[in-house]
Structure formats: structure tokens, C-alpha cells
Write an enzyme that holds these catalytic residues in place. Structure first.
Site, PDB file in Angstrom:
ATOM      1  N   LYS A 184      34.973  34.568  39.380  1.00 48.08           N
ATOM      2  CA  LYS A 184      34.658  33.057  40.642  1.00 48.08           C
ATOM      3  C   LYS A 184      34.350  34.015  41.815  1.00 48.08           C
ATOM      4  CE  LYS A 184      37.839  30.920  39.848  1.00 48.08           C
ATOM      5  NZ  LYS A 184      38.758  31.818  38.771  1.00 48.08           N
ATOM      6  N   GLU A 210      43.525  31.500  49.003  1.00 44.96           N
ATOM      7  CA  GLU A 210      43.639  32.383  47.552  1.00 44.96           C
ATOM      8  C   GLU A 210      43.865  33.662  48.278  1.00 44.96           C
ATOM      9  OE1 GLU A 210      41.557  33.280  44.768  1.00 44.96           O
ATOM     10  OE2 GLU A 210      42.252  31.122  44.696  1.00 44.96           O
ATOM     11  N   ARG A 211      44.258  35.768  48.239  1.00 43.75           N
ATOM     12  CA  ARG A 211      45.082  36.380  48.927  1.00 43.75           C
ATOM     13  C   ARG A 211      44.250  36.164  50.116  1.00 43.75           C
ATOM     14  NH1 ARG A 211      42.399  36.691  43.771  1.00 43.75           N
ATOM     15  NH2 ARG A 211      43.655  36.268  41.980  1.00 43.75           N
TER      16      ARG A 211
HETATM   17  N1  LIG Z   1      29.860  40.540  38.215  1.00 45.05           N
HETATM   18  C1  LIG Z   1      30.786  41.594  37.707  1.00 45.05           C
HETATM   19  N2  LIG Z   1      30.420  43.046  38.374  1.00 45.05           N
HETATM   20  C2  LIG Z   1      31.166  43.502  36.941  1.00 45.05           C
HETATM   21  N3  LIG Z   1      32.903  43.297  37.148  1.00 45.05           N
HETATM   22  C3  LIG Z   1      33.186  42.056  37.600  1.00 45.05           C
HETATM   23  C4  LIG Z   1      31.915  41.125  37.502  1.00 45.05           C
HETATM   24  N4  LIG Z   1      32.953  39.934  38.254  1.00 45.05           N
HETATM   25  C5  LIG Z   1      34.138  40.050  37.603  1.00 45.05           C
HETATM   26  N5  LIG Z   1      34.351  41.519  37.443  1.00 45.05           N
HETATM   27  C6  LIG Z   1      35.682  41.711  37.456  1.00 45.05           C
HETATM   28  O1  LIG Z   1      36.403  41.014  37.457  1.00 45.05           O
HETATM   29  C7  LIG Z   1      37.679  40.545  38.069  1.00 45.05           C
HETATM   30  C8  LIG Z   1      38.360  39.539  38.624  1.00 45.05           C
HETATM   31  O2  LIG Z   1      37.284  39.555  39.325  1.00 45.05           O
HETATM   32  P1  LIG Z   1      37.080  38.067  40.747  1.00 45.05           P
HETATM   33  O3  LIG Z   1      38.490  38.960  41.154  1.00 45.05           O
HETATM   34  O4  LIG Z   1      36.073  37.582  40.763  1.00 45.05           O
HETATM   35  O5  LIG Z   1      38.126  36.868  39.578  1.00 45.05           O
HETATM   36  P2  LIG Z   1      38.482  35.346  39.880  1.00 45.05           P
HETATM   37  O6  LIG Z   1      37.995  34.451  39.352  1.00 45.05           O
HETATM   38  O7  LIG Z   1      38.336  35.010  41.941  1.00 45.05           O
HETATM   39  O8  LIG Z   1      40.113  35.448  39.689  1.00 45.05           O
HETATM   40  P3  LIG Z   1      41.390  35.066  40.289  1.00 45.05           P
HETATM   41  O9  LIG Z   1      41.153  33.422  39.970  1.00 45.05           O
HETATM   42  O10 LIG Z   1      42.338  35.479  40.116  1.00 45.05           O
HETATM   43  O11 LIG Z   1      40.838  34.267  41.884  1.00 45.05           O
HETATM   44  C9  LIG Z   1      36.877  41.897  39.153  1.00 45.05           C
HETATM   45  O12 LIG Z   1      37.794  42.905  39.813  1.00 45.05           O
HETATM   46  C10 LIG Z   1      36.271  43.319  38.321  1.00 45.05           C
HETATM   47  O13 LIG Z   1      36.903  43.927  38.155  1.00 45.05           O
END
Ligand SMILES: Nc1ncnc2c1ncn2[C@@H]1O[C@H](COP(=O)(O)OP(=O)(O)OP(=O)(O)O)[C@@H](O)[C@H]1O
Length: 486
Positions: A184, A210-211
Site C-alpha cells: 500500500k 504509520e511509521r
Molecule cells: N511495486 C512493488 N515492487 C516491488 N516490491 C514491492 C512493490 N510493492 C511492495 N513491494 C514490497 O513489499 C514490501 C512492503 O510494501 P509496503 O511497505 O508498501 O506494504 P504496506 O502494505 O504499506 O505494509 P504495512 O501495512 O505494513 O504498512 C516492500 O518493502 C517491498 O519489498
């Protein structure tokens, strides 16, 4: 229990600028003075000998007004219960309290551009204070129905899967739904990269719960992309008390409304993460002793969300387009927080853990992501037809997966084999290398126009690439003009 005889209230002396608070409280009237009678974590009961302050009034607690709180309920004719917005550490019974006799306020207007602020509008960057700038209450009513306008116009993002399957609405609200770690934040950062530069309005980023590291990364990225001067960032991150996380969305909205209503400028409002707003509301509700509702959420979940979401709208003056990340607890899309958020959005982009585990980033689920813009009259016949065919092909492949797992590809009819061939190529074509992930994926970022996306999908559906290896379509931008080119 809260009406015991109260000790004389200590003298309230206000030191301007103490505790890093840039808006020092004015000298209090006698009737606005009270003192603490009970402290339980972030819940503070305050006794006022005169008339108690009304709901949502801002209180400054301590000799220098170092703790800020907001009135959340009235217990009796002289006692109010307040929720601390800053840490209540060090408070004790008898501490002096001043009511500011108005709700919390934040600075608004042009001086905010390029700045990083907290829930009070205090600056978190090294720039000068905004205390002399016009301030406005964070509690505002949503625009009345006659001020609202509904235009159906698509907001392109340069991200293939979003523009094709769940196009965002200009002046609408879009949600990026997903469980933990499915991408996300990466997707919202890429949207900022792709949209903010080409958006001739104001961008406002609101970080909720968030962080802190992500806030710092975003700040640097905005600087690198050269878009910081047109952007305001407001943060109430996970280390802050629930009151601050609950109110930071309202603070950001007040700033966005000032750009929309006064400066008549379009605003792009990015929120990461709206679930943390709900979660903060749940914590506040628990602290206030309210009986929890379904799955432990606050009984006022629907109205808390609606109060914030209804303020995000387009008026005849200008538009607020909002993109919100929504964390889905335990990947359960029937969770009340997700269900209530869905109801407010015109486009929903659902991120799937399965696709993320296959490395198909962005992990957008093509069958669950939807948009109110997906009508032939809005996106055009070509787009509508292509998106429908892509969905049908991918749905067909989904149905065939069990048969393939049990009997193998050989048992499929020729037509089904063609469906599988097309669907797997479409899945790979809808992956996209991001600018923001360039350093760790090694793939150079690409923005793709909707025409190139439609062209690519049509050519795959016409079997132009059926003999090309699937990997040639993985993590590319637009397709080469001839299938034989690499
Ligand atoms: N488009 C992308 N291309 C490559 N890797 C990705 C991509 N999107 C996410 N990732 C991988 O997934 C990991 C987690 O992504 P992200 O921090 O955006 O998740 P999140 O859904 O925001 O998590 P949280 O809910 O823990 O905040 C990233 O650190 C990366 O390694």
C-alpha cells in the site's frame, strides 16, 4: 466520584512558546480555569468551578499549558472528561487547566506550502514557525448539498492496472485496500511520484499512525522529485497518543478545505492510513469507557468515518481528490473498518497477498478492484470493452486453475488453453516497474499512458504475443511495437 471538593486551583501562568507549542494559550478568564481531578492514561477529568467548557474545546493543562487535551464528554455540571492530544506524562491531581473556549485550531493557507506539520500545525521541519499565520478550527461541517458538484472525469495515474481496471475519479475518493506488507505504502508513494509533478494544484499528504521512518523517506523523496514546494505534509504517527492520531485527519482536512474554498485550488489529498484513524478512534472510545461494538470497534465507527470522509468532496470552487491507503486487518475484507470505508469510495483498488507472493507487483487484484468510473460514457467504449475482456479472461483462468492443478494443461480444450495463455500474459503485462522501487528491484520505473495500456491488452487478447515467453511481458512499461522486438 468526580465531584469531590476540589483543591484551590493553582495560578495559571502561560509561558509563550514553551514545550515547543508554537500557539501559546492567551491569558485565561477566571471562568475558563479549572484543575485536574483524575488522570487515567490519556483520560483526564477536569473540574471547572464555573460553567464547564463545551464539547471539543481545547484545554491546556499544566503551569505552562504543556499538555493539550480536547473535551470529549461532560460528566456533571462542573466536570468534563478530556482526551489528551499530547502525552499526559507528569500530570497529577490539582494541576491547573485552562480552557481556550474554542476547538483545536491549525494554520491554513499558502504559508503551509512546502512545510511538514504535526496535528497542531507546529512545524516539524527546520523552517520558521507558523504561529502568526491564520488559524482555523479543525472541526468544520461538510459542504452543503447545493455546494457540491458531481463531474465524472477520470484521473490518470500512469499505473497500468489502476488506469485500466479501476480508474480514479477526479474529485473523488479512492481506497487502496490490503493486508500488512502487500504494497500500500509503495503504491501511494508511486502515485505521489506520478501524479504530484503533473498536478497543477496543491498536494497534501496526511500520515496517520504509520511509521515515522516512512514520513522521513517521503519527505526526502518529495525533495528529490522537486515537488515539495507545492506540497503540505501533516503527520500524527504511531508514536503519538491516540488523540493526536484521531485528530490529524481533521487537521489535514481543514488545511485542504482552505486551499479548496479560499484559494480555489484543486487539492490532491493522500492519506496513509485511514485504518489507523479508525483504530485511534477505537482507542479513544475505549479510554472513554464506551461499550465496544462489533469486533471491538467503537460504537460510533460509522459516524466517525463519515464525519471525516464527507468533508472530502468537490465543490463549485475546486476539487479535492483523495487517495487513501486502507489496512485490512488479517486480510479480512469483511472487517467493519474496511466495510465502512468501502461505502465512501468511488474507486477501490484491492491488493492481494497471493499476487504479492508471486512477485506480481503492484499486487492489484484485477477481479476485486472496481470503480464507478468504469462506464462506457465516462471511459469510452474502447476502454470499457478492453477492460471487460481482460476481466473475463482473468476470471476464466481463475476458474480453470483447479482443473489445471488436478489434471494438467493437457486436459484443457484448445479454447481454454488459449484463455490460460492470454491470462498469464495479461497478468505479467499488468505488472509495472515503479520509480520508487528502482533501487531495490533494479527495474527502471515506467509511467504508461492509458492508450499504451489498452493497446498492450488488445494485442495480448489478439494472441499477438502467444509465442513469446511470459517473462518478456513481466515488469515492462508499454509493449514493443513488434512482438519480435525485445
Ligand atoms: N511495486 C512493488 N515492487 C516491488 N516490491 C514491492 C512493490 N510493492 C511492495 N513491494 C514490497 O513489499 C514490501 C512492503 O510494501 P509496503 O511497505 O508498501 O506494504 P504496506 O502494505 O504499506 O505494509 P504495512 O501495512 O505494513 O504498512 C516492500 O518493502 C517491498 O519489498
Amino acid at each position: 466520584m468526580h465531584t469531590q471538593p476540589s483543591p484551590p486551583s493553582p495560578d495559571f501562568t502561560v509561558k509563550a512558546g514553551s514545550d515547543g507549542m508554537e500557539n501559546a494559550p492567551p491569558s485565561p478568564k477566571d471562568s475558563a480555569r479549572g484543575h485536574v481531578v483524575a488522570v487515567r492514561g490519556s483520560v483526564i477529568d477536569v473540574y471547572f468551578p464555573g460553567e464547564p467548557p463545551s464539547m471539543n474545546c481545547e484545554l491546556r493543562i499544566g503551569d505552562c499549558g504543556e499538555v493539550v487535551a480536547e473535551v470529549a464528554s461532560q460528566l456533571d455540571p462542573h466536570t468534563v472528561r478530556a482526551i489528551a492530544i499530547t502525552s499526559p506524562r507528569g500530570l497529577s491531581r490539582g494541576t491547573a487547566v485552562q480552557s481556550l473556549e474554542r476547538p483545536m485550531q491549525v494554520p491554513v493557507g499558502k504559508p503551509l506550502l512546502g512545510r511538514v506539520l504535526d496535528v497542531f500545525g507546529n512545524t516539524l521541519d527546520d523552517g520558521e514557525s507558523l504561529s502568526s499565520v491564520e488559524h482555523r478550527s479543525i472541526h468544520q461541517a461538510p459542504p452543503t448539498i447545493n455546494r457540491r458538484i458531481a463531474k465524472s472525469e477520470v484521473f490518470t495515474t500512469g499505473i497500468k492496472a489502476i488506469d485500466l481496471l479501476s480508474p480514479l475519479e477526479r474529485g473523488g475518493k479512492a481506497g487502496l485496500f490490503g493486508g500488512a506488507g502487500v504494497g500500500k505504502t509503495v503504491l501511494i508513494t508511486e502515485l505521489i511520484h506520478n501524479i504530484v509533478g503533473g498536478h497543477d494544484g496543491i498536494s497534501l499528504f496526511c500520515g496517520i499512525g504509520e511509521r515515522c521512518r516512512e514520513a522521513e523517506e517521503l519527505y526526502r523523496e518529495m525533495g528529490t522529485a522537486g515537488v515539495r514546494d507545492n506540497t503540505v505534509m501533516v503527520f500524527g504517527q504511531m508514536n503519538e497518543p491516540p488523540g493526536a492520531r484521531f485528530r490529524v485527519g481533521h487537521a489535514a482536512m481543514t488545511m485542504a478545505e482552505s486551499f479548496r474554498d479560499d484559494a480555489k485550488q484543486d487539492v490532491l489529498l493522500l492519506i496513509d492510513n485511514i485504518f489507523r484513524f479508525v483504530q485511534a478512534g477505537m482507542e479513544v472510545s475505549g479510554l472513554l469507557g464506551q461499550l465496544p461494538s462489533r469486533v471491538g470497534y467503537q460504537p460510533s465507527l460509522a459516524s466517525d468515518l463519515a464525519e471525516l470522509e464527507e468533508r472530502i468532496c468537490t465543490t463549485s470552487d475546486a476539487a479535492i481528490t483523495s487517495v487513501q491507503a486502507v489496512y485490512v486487518p488479517a486480510d479480512d475484507f469483511t472487517d467493519p473498518s474496511a466495510v465502512h470505508t468501502f461505502a465512501h469510495l468511488s474507486a477501490t483498488v484491492v491488493l492481494s497477498r497471493k499476487r504479492a507472493s508471486e512477485g506480481l507487483y503492484p499486487a492489484i487484484d484485477p477481479l476485486k478492484s472496481t470503480s464507478e468510473m468504469m462506464l462506457p460514457g465516462v471511459v469510452g467504449d474502447r476502454h470499457y470493452q478492453t477492460a471487460s475482456e481482460v476481466r473475463q479472461t482473468l476470471a476464466g483462468y481463475e476458474e480453470l486453475k483447479d482443473i489445471i492443478a488436478m489434471l494438467g494443461m493437457e486436459e484443457l480444450s484448445r479454447q481454454d488453453r488459449l484463455t490460460v495463455n492470454r491470462a498469464r500474459r495479461l497478468e505479467r503485462f499488468l505488472t509495472q516497474p515503479f520509480f520508487t522501487t528502482q533501487q531495490f528491484t533494479g527495474h527502471e520505473g515506467h509511467m504508461v499512458s492509458i492508450d499504451d495500456t489498452l493497446d498492450g491488452c488488445e494485442r495480448i487478447l489478439n494472441d499477438e504475443f502467444q509465442n513469446r515467453p511470459e517473462r518478456d511481458l513481466y515488469m515492462v512499461g508499454k509493449l514493443p511495437s513488434s512482438p519480435s522486438c525485445t
